[in-house]
Design an enzyme around this catalytic site. Structure first.
Site, PDB file in Angstrom:
ATOM      1  CB  THR A 289     -38.090 -79.366  -5.332  1.00 22.15           C
ATOM      2  OG1 THR A 289     -38.310 -80.540  -5.034  1.00 22.15           O
ATOM      3  CG2 THR A 289     -39.749 -78.816  -5.922  1.00 22.15           C
TER       4      THR A 289
ATOM      5  CE  LYS B 241     -40.901 -84.688 -10.314  1.00 22.49           C
ATOM      6  NZ  LYS B 241     -41.420 -85.463 -10.150  1.00 22.49           N
TER       7      LYS B 241
ATOM      8  N   GLY C 206     -41.505 -94.278  -6.722  1.00 25.47           N
ATOM      9  CA  GLY C 206     -40.867 -95.036  -7.899  1.00 25.47           C
ATOM     10  C   GLY C 206     -42.016 -94.607  -8.715  1.00 25.47           C
TER      11      GLY C 206
ATOM     12  CB  VAL D 249     -38.695 -96.516 -11.714  1.00 28.16           C
ATOM     13  CG1 VAL D 249     -38.991 -97.197 -12.583  1.00 28.16           C
ATOM     14  CG2 VAL D 249     -37.608 -95.957 -11.901  1.00 28.16           C
TER      15      VAL D 249
ATOM     16  CD  GLU E  72     -42.105 -88.751 -11.350  1.00 30.68           C
ATOM     17  OE1 GLU E  72     -41.670 -87.950 -10.304  1.00 30.68           O
ATOM     18  OE2 GLU E  72     -41.516 -88.662 -12.445  1.00 30.68           O
TER      19      GLU E  72
END
Length: 215
Positions: free
Chosen positions: A42, A38, A15, A18, A115
């Site tokens: 991929t 990000k 998660g 999110v 992230e």
């Protein structure tokens, strides 16, 4: 919060995407200037799926930084760890491109939430792990965990890795996404990890992410 933070998870499907979006939304509501990134996505072709999820949760459209690919500098088509996805796409992952993009975002926003792909030990290249890159850049880590079976083990291994590499843990985010699998395990995991966080990283924050937070 101010600066660049690296959002990692104890495992895949924990998660993390999110959680990143929700944290960004909360910071926006606090009046912060915030963007998510990000650096390596991929399993995509043109637009990073995770960035699209972030923007939806944040309640904002795609930003100029998204259109310029600063938030998604490296995209590979094969859904695998970055080192393999890059090899299968026949090109090398450009770390300088990623660093430059993050620096440009940091110059424009108060907070940048980066992230990662998977967990701390995911290879970015054949010779560089994600945790190596985090240490090189000096980013504090926001670690996402949950209450599913195995999370205690994976979280403590992540704690050990962060300590070994001398990386600061900013916060541990307990995602309630897996609570319905086994309520007893979920509650025990929450209680245990909350105590261990206080013992192992006394200055780190404890956060909880409810299933409804992304709505």
């Amino acid at each position: 919060m101010k600066g660049v933070y690296f959002v990692s998870g104890i495992d895949t499907d924990i998660g993390k995407t999110v959680a990143t979006g929700v944290l960004a939304k909360q910071l926006l509501q606090q009046g912060k200037s915030v963007i998510t990134q990000k650096p390596v996505q991929t399993g995509c072709q043109n637009i990073a799926d995770d960035i699209a999820v972030h923007r939806k949760i944040m309640g904002i459209p795609m930003q100029e930084a998204d259109k310029r690919r600063l938030t998604m500098p490296e995209i590979f088509s094969y859904p695998a760890s970055p080192h393999l996805a890059a090899r299968l796409d026949g090109r090398a992952l450009d770390l300088d491109k990623i660093r430059t993009a993050t620096q440009e975002l940091a110059a424009q926003y108060e907070v940048v939430l980066v992230e990662g792909a998977g967990g701390l030990m995911v290879p970015l290249t054949e010779n560089l792990l994600t945790i190596d890159y985090i240490r090189q850049q000096g980013y504090p880590v926001i670690l996402v965990t949950s209450g599913r079976l195995g999370s205690i083990n994976h979280t403590l291994l992540s704690f050990a890795a962060l300590k070994q590499y001398g990386i600061r843990l900013h916060s541990l985010v307990f995602n309630h996404i897996h609570d319905s699998r086994d309520a007893h395990i979920a509650q025990d995991s929450l209680s245990y990890l909350k105590c261990r966080l206080k013992a192992d990283f006394s200055e780190a924050e404890w956060m909880e992410l409810a299933k409804t937070d992304a709505v």
